[in-house]
Design a protein around this motif. Structure first.
Motif, PDB file in Angstrom:
ATOM      1  N   ALA A   1      11.144 -35.438  28.452  1.00  0.00           N
ATOM      2  CA  ALA A   1      10.652 -33.736  28.775  1.00  0.00           C
ATOM      3  C   ALA A   1      10.540 -33.724  30.223  1.00  0.00           C
ATOM      4  O   ALA A   1      10.955 -32.793  30.879  1.00  0.00           O
ATOM      5  N   ALA A   2       9.507 -34.572  30.862  1.00  0.00           N
ATOM      6  CA  ALA A   2       9.134 -34.357  31.914  1.00  0.00           C
ATOM      7  C   ALA A   2      10.272 -34.809  32.975  1.00  0.00           C
ATOM      8  O   ALA A   2      10.402 -33.977  34.109  1.00  0.00           O
ATOM      9  N   LEU A   3      11.329 -35.733  32.870  1.00  0.00           N
ATOM     10  CA  LEU A   3      12.047 -35.921  33.495  1.00  0.00           C
ATOM     11  C   LEU A   3      13.259 -34.879  33.670  1.00  0.00           C
ATOM     12  O   LEU A   3      13.838 -34.424  34.833  1.00  0.00           O
ATOM     13  N   HIS A   4      13.565 -34.141  32.557  1.00  0.00           N
ATOM     14  CA  HIS A   4      14.234 -33.000  32.674  1.00  0.00           C
ATOM     15  C   HIS A   4      13.941 -31.906  33.128  1.00  0.00           C
ATOM     16  O   HIS A   4      14.464 -31.292  34.151  1.00  0.00           O
ATOM     17  N   ILE A   5      12.512 -31.775  33.171  1.00  0.00           N
ATOM     18  CA  ILE A   5      11.782 -30.464  33.903  1.00  0.00           C
ATOM     19  C   ILE A   5      12.087 -30.987  35.348  1.00  0.00           C
ATOM     20  O   ILE A   5      12.409 -29.837  36.146  1.00  0.00           O
ATOM     21  N   MET A   6      11.659 -32.149  35.691  1.00  0.00           N
ATOM     22  CA  MET A   6      11.908 -32.368  37.310  1.00  0.00           C
ATOM     23  C   MET A   6      13.265 -32.413  37.804  1.00  0.00           C
ATOM     24  O   MET A   6      13.705 -31.816  39.155  1.00  0.00           O
ATOM     25  N   ASN A   7      14.381 -32.600  37.055  1.00  0.00           N
ATOM     26  CA  ASN A   7      15.653 -32.456  37.447  1.00  0.00           C
ATOM     27  C   ASN A   7      16.432 -31.513  37.305  1.00  0.00           C
ATOM     28  O   ASN A   7      17.533 -31.041  37.972  1.00  0.00           O
ATOM     29  N   ASP A   8      15.940 -30.563  36.218  1.00  0.00           N
ATOM     30  CA  ASP A   8      17.139 -29.667  35.641  1.00  0.00           C
ATOM     31  C   ASP A   8      16.439 -28.099  36.359  1.00  0.00           C
ATOM     32  O   ASP A   8      17.473 -27.325  36.437  1.00  0.00           O
ATOM     33  N   MET A   9      15.182 -28.049  36.757  1.00  0.00           N
ATOM     34  CA  MET A   9      14.731 -26.698  36.881  1.00  0.00           C
ATOM     35  C   MET A   9      15.211 -26.636  38.512  1.00  0.00           C
ATOM     36  O   MET A   9      15.378 -27.460  39.481  1.00  0.00           O
ATOM     37  N   LYS A  10      15.218 -25.366  39.012  1.00  0.00           N
ATOM     38  CA  LYS A  10      15.362 -24.837  40.225  1.00  0.00           C
ATOM     39  C   LYS A  10      14.194 -24.243  40.940  1.00  0.00           C
ATOM     40  O   LYS A  10      13.245 -23.658  40.232  1.00  0.00           O
TER      41      LYS A  10
END
Length: 587
Positions: free
Chosen positions: A556-565
């Protein structure tokens, strides 16, 4: 009979007999106590009435609306942020809700319940506007009784749409500047608590603004005198359109036997409204995580009889915490299916790769070459996190993990699909068939490689093999099967030397790791402790199973870092108060 009345009449108490038999069988056969995760499995099985339900098809539903109480300056962000973020979800696609939908994966639905703007040009928006924001609740009711019912029935309609699509789970979220003020007032009204007991910092406001916010909640309650026993009256007087919509989603979901996973203080206050209207809706609810700063949530969860399974310090109701809980529930479904399967036959785990370390590398216990994390990269990662389109520090442990990974790997953004491995250190014990089946099912579902390190391996050989695994897997779980402390220490040091983030996979391993980190503090930078810091579900599971579950937090942390703007990329207003003021920038 109107839609709300029909929905209330359709809500029944699920038959829990099947679920009780399932969870008892899981515990008896596997010898594992899964705590609140077992309860989550039971609740989902009871809702579906199926012995082996499929993992639930899911929608993330974000309800958006403005609040008249924003005129009282109770938030760290200007009122136009509600519109900014709604555009972010659907145009820039860079909100936490977008990252969550990618991570689950799930369909993302964004609904306008009452944003104070013309939203006709926003693509894919569900236009359900009731009015352009509520009235200022410090001067009278936030909305009329009729509009409160309309907000609830709108949510019921959204839940019906999800049911027609085939969803079995809804992750509700919200966006509405100043709505934590309404949530605090709702909780205070229904539970008869003081404003001080329920009012938190919301979007991380300053001490001065927090004191002012408490007084605003006090004023709204005094002016409106909401009836604690009448959920609709409470919603009308101190609520918001989006909170009423979430209450309706809960009621509609319960009527359709759909699971709802709560995320944060605002969705929990909406659950209080739904519960006051139809108490049996609680059987469709799960609590995902405990909030450390929104004081209303613990009181509300106790009233609902719900116990969260995670503690992540998340202060954002965009389904970040509930998505992790859902992914863990999916793993529980796999564990149960594997335990109940017959015959129980699984492929053997891989033996670790045979490698010989260079002569310059360490083979002694106290001479490992463990580098300090890259502080420059960590600072850059923190700067990015601070400037993602969200309140500063609102994603708690997820942010800490992202920064920790940046320092270990030297990459600001480690790919979301980074490889993971489970390394089982065997002390010569045979793994029971049911546990072998559970581990095999869970790791196969998440594409986690599993290596068995037998007790016969010598220290140098174990060190070389673990170093090789760590070099190929930046995410590494160490689990124990009766292994002794020296083997765990060797594996830990070699994994850190190889540049991996280490998740102690069970309580026994975690205990050894903690002891050794006191002796060798440099190792603490490479370890992510799950119990009890993040997972509070009272799990007693050996052989790395806790680490498999906890890996969901990392993903979940990886998706936050990669997918948010960032604020700049998403064109969202930055903080004007509190910890974010001056640190968040829009270039």
């Amino acid at each position: 009979m109107n839609l709300l009345q029909k929905t209330i009449a359709a809500i029944t108490v699920p038959d829990a007999a099947l679920a009780s038999r399932v969870t008892a069988a899981l515990c008896t056969r596997s010898g594992i106590h899964f705590g609140q995760l077992g309860d989550a499995l039971a609740r989902y099985i009871a809702l579906t009435g199926e012995r082996h339900p499929a993992p639930p098809q899911t929608s993330v539903v974000i309800s958006c609306a403005d609040h008249g109480v924003a005129a009282e300056s109770v938030s760290a962000y200007p009122p136009e942020t509600t519109l900014n973020m709604m555009c972010n979800y659907l145009m820039a696609r860079g909100g936490a809700a977008n990252a969550v939908a990618n991570y689950v994966p799930a369909r993302l639905c964004v609904a306008d319940l009452g944003v104070n703007a013309d939203t006709a040009g926003i693509p894919d928006l569900l236009y359900r506007s009731i009015a352009r924001g509520t009235a200022n609740m410090t001067k009278g009711a936030a909305m009329t009784h009729a509009l409160a019912i309309q907000a609830i029935e709108t949510g019921i309609g959204l839940a019906a749409d999800c049911a027609a699509r085939g969803d079995r789970c809804i992750l509700p979220g919200e966006m509405g500047i100043s709505n934590t003020t309404s949530s605090a007032a709702i909780t205070a009204a229904i539970l008869r608590l003081t404003p001080e007991e329920v009012t938190g910092r919301g979007a991380n406001i300053s001490d001065e603004r927090l004191h002012h916010k408490v007084e605003i909640v006090r004023r709204a309650l005094a002016v409106n005198q909401p009836d604690p026993q009448d959920g609709i009256d409470v919603l009308a007087k101190v609520g918001g359109f989006e909170l009423g919509c979430i209450a309706g989603i809960i009621l509609g979901a319960a009527a359709h036997h759909i699971l709802v996973v709560l995320d944060g203080a605002n969705t929990t206050s909406a659950a209080l409204i739904a519960h006051a209207i139809a108490p049996n809706c609680v059987h469709a609810l799960l609590a995902s995580h405990a909030s450390l700063t929104e004081h209303s949530q613990p009181h509300a969860l106790r009233h609902l009889g719900l116990t969260p399974m995670l503690r992540l310090d998340i202060r954002l109701s965009e389904a970040a915490g509930s998505s992790i809980a859902l992914r863990m529930l999916e793993l529980m479904l796999m564990a149960w299916a594997a335990t109940d399967a017959s015959p129980r036959c699984c492929e053997p785990f891989l033996l670790p790769p045979h490698r010989t370390l260079p002569a310059s590398s360490a083979t002694g216990e106290n001479t490992y070459d463990i580098h300090a994390p890259n502080r420059t990269v960590m600072d850059a990662a923190q700067y990015r996190l601070d400037n993602l389109a969200k309140p500063i520090h609102s994603l708690g442990f997820l942010e800490h993990i992202a920064v920790q990974l940046a320092g270990i790997t030297g990459k600001i953004r480690l790919p979301s699909n980074s490889r993971a491995a489970l390394c089982l250190l065997s002390g010569g014990e045979e793994l029971p068939a049911e546990r072998h089946a559970i581990i095999s099912a869970m790791t196969a579902a998440r594409d986690i490689d599993v290596y068995l390190f037998p007790t016969a391996m010598e220290n140098a050989e174990c060190h070389a093999a673990m170093h090789a695994v760590a070099a190929d897997h930046p995410l590494l779980i160490i689990g124990s099967m009766g292994s002794d402390a020296p083997a765990v220490r060797t594996a830990l040091c070699a994994a850190a030397e190889g540049g991996a983030l280490v998740l102690p996979g069970d309580a026994a391993t975690d205990h050894i790791v903690r002891e050794y980190c006191v002796i060798s503090p440099a190792l603490t930078h490479y370890v992510l402790h799950l119990l009890p810091e993040m997972i509070t579900a009272e799990i007693d599971a050996p052989a790395g199973i806790v680490g498999i579950l906890g890996l969901e937090i990392v993903h979940a942390a990886l998706h936050i870092m990669n997918d948010m703007k960032t604020f700049t990329e998403a064109k969202v207003a930055v903080a004007i108060d509190g910890a974010g003021a001056g640190r968040q920038v829009r270039e």
